[in-house]
Design a protein around this motif. Structure first.
Motif, PDB file in Angstrom:
ATOM      1  N   TYR A 164       0.860  -1.185   0.000  1.00  0.00           N
ATOM      2  CA  TYR A 164       0.000   0.000   0.000  1.00  0.00           C
ATOM      3  C   TYR A 164       0.897   1.236   0.000  1.00  0.00           C
ATOM      4  N   PRO A 165       0.331   2.427  -0.198  1.00  0.00           N
ATOM      5  CA  PRO A 165       1.158   3.632  -0.296  1.00  0.00           C
ATOM      6  C   PRO A 165       2.020   3.859   0.944  1.00  0.00           C
ATOM      7  N   ALA A 166       3.216   4.368   0.737  1.00  0.00           N
ATOM      8  CA  ALA A 166       4.149   4.605   1.839  1.00  0.00           C
ATOM      9  C   ALA A 166       3.647   5.711   2.759  1.00  0.00           C
ATOM     10  N   ARG A 167       3.050   6.742   2.182  1.00  0.00           N
ATOM     11  CA  ARG A 167       2.549   7.871   2.971  1.00  0.00           C
ATOM     12  C   ARG A 167       1.035   7.701   3.150  1.00  0.00           C
ATOM     13  N   MET A 168       0.653   6.888   4.111  1.00  0.00           N
ATOM     14  CA  MET A 168      -0.753   6.564   4.287  1.00  0.00           C
ATOM     15  C   MET A 168      -1.108   6.483   5.768  1.00  0.00           C
ATOM     16  N   GLU A 169      -2.195   7.136   6.133  1.00  0.00           N
ATOM     17  CA  GLU A 169      -2.765   7.018   7.469  1.00  0.00           C
ATOM     18  C   GLU A 169      -4.032   6.171   7.360  1.00  0.00           C
ATOM     19  N   THR A 170      -4.187   5.208   8.267  1.00  0.00           N
ATOM     20  CA  THR A 170      -5.317   4.287   8.219  1.00  0.00           C
ATOM     21  C   THR A 170      -6.355   4.658   9.259  1.00  0.00           C
ATOM     22  N   LEU A 171      -7.596   4.726   8.836  1.00  0.00           N
ATOM     23  CA  LEU A 171      -8.720   5.007   9.725  1.00  0.00           C
ATOM     24  C   LEU A 171      -9.637   3.794   9.712  1.00  0.00           C
ATOM     25  N   LEU A 172      -9.714   3.074  10.828  1.00  0.00           N
ATOM     26  CA  LEU A 172     -10.573   1.896  10.925  1.00  0.00           C
ATOM     27  C   LEU A 172     -11.949   2.333  11.425  1.00  0.00           C
ATOM     28  N   ASP A 173     -12.940   2.169  10.572  1.00  0.00           N
ATOM     29  CA  ASP A 173     -14.290   2.619  10.918  1.00  0.00           C
ATOM     30  C   ASP A 173     -15.287   1.892  10.022  1.00  0.00           C
ATOM     31  N   ARG A 174     -16.515   1.834  10.503  1.00  0.00           N
ATOM     32  CA  ARG A 174     -17.582   1.162   9.769  1.00  0.00           C
ATOM     33  C   ARG A 174     -18.778   2.104   9.663  1.00  0.00           C
ATOM     34  N   GLY A 175     -19.386   2.185   8.463  1.00  0.00           N
ATOM     35  CA  GLY A 175     -20.556   3.034   8.270  1.00  0.00           C
ATOM     36  C   GLY A 175     -21.763   2.510   9.015  1.00  0.00           C
TER      37      GLY A 175
END
Length: 248
Positions: A164-175
């Motif tokens: 995945y992209p090197a400059r990436m922030e992950t947000l774990l969430d569900r609609g």
């Protein structure tokens, strides 16, 4: 009557709920989940988790469990299972219905850029922005992995695996997501371009409104075509009506 629902979507859960009081005594509903989400929302009735082993395995399951109707209520982008379902239904001579929520439609003020695939979406990004809100899920992130000059906010239910992209922030969430929440994400992370699949439905649609209000472009990945050989319904209620006709 035994109904098999290929599920994992809000529509599939709603359909299972509706069928609880709809089918005649002695009938059963089995919902099948792919097992890609760690903590899925389970529908009522019988639930199985995991694949069938391709179209042949699904056809065998339909025969062995005496399935009278197969309803493919998977995600609009679950192309492989949908094609397997069509092939299996034809092989086992089981009526097939494809339940698909309507896709999104652009409104006045939208700046949409259609893409035929994730790879095509990635190719379009450098000309559109530098801070990307990526809402295509954790699968397929390899398409964006080489875009080192861009920063990504990636939102998904479960954590992604590389590449995945090197400059990436992950947000774990569900609609479902709120309009206020989407506005805040775009503002706080200084997002200047949104990438989404045309999933349709209301649960994740507020991001489109927030993007329109912020005046940022949206790359929309088009849905794969539906396979041939089955009826099509746009809502769980339409699916119930189809089953009523089948039973009659």
């Amino acid at each position: 009557m035994h109904v098999l629902i290929l599920g994992g979507t809000t529509e599939a859960r709603r359909l299972a709920e509706l069928l609880e009081g709809e089918l005649p005594a002695g009938s059963g509903v089995t919902s099948s989940l792919a097992g890609r989400v760690a903590r899925p929302k389970l529908p009522p009735g019988q639930v199985r988790v995991g694949g069938f082993g391709g179209a042949g395995g699904l056809a065998d399951w339909l025969r062995a469990h005496r399935v009278d109707a197969l309803i493919d209520a998977t995600h609009p982008f679950a192309g492989t299972i949908s094609h397997n379902a069509a092939t299996a239904a034809a092989t086992a001579h089981v009526p097939l219905l494809m339940l698909r929520r309507p896709g999104w439609v652009p409104r006045e003020g939208d700046d949409w850029h259609p893409a035929g695939s994730l790879a095509e979406a990635a190719k379009a990004l450098p000309a559109l922005g530098r801070r990307v809100f990526l809402t295509t899920g954790r699968m397929g992130l390899a398409a964006f992995a080489d875009l080192d000059e861009l920063w990504f906010l990636m939102r998904s239910v479960d954590a992604p695996e590389p590449p995945y992209p090197a400059r990436m922030e992950t947000l774990l969430d569900r609609g479902p997501f709120t309009l206020e929440g989407e506005r805040e994400l775009i503002r706080r992370h200084r997002v200047d371009v949104l990438v989404t699949k045309d999933s349709g439905g209301a649960a994740t649609a507020p991001k489109l409104t927030a993007a329109r209000e912020a005046g940022i472009p949206v790359v929309v990945v088009r849905r794969p075509p539906l396979p041939e050989g089955g009826a099509v319904a746009g809502s769980p209620e339409e699916a119930v009506a189809w089953l009523r006709t089948l039973m009659a």
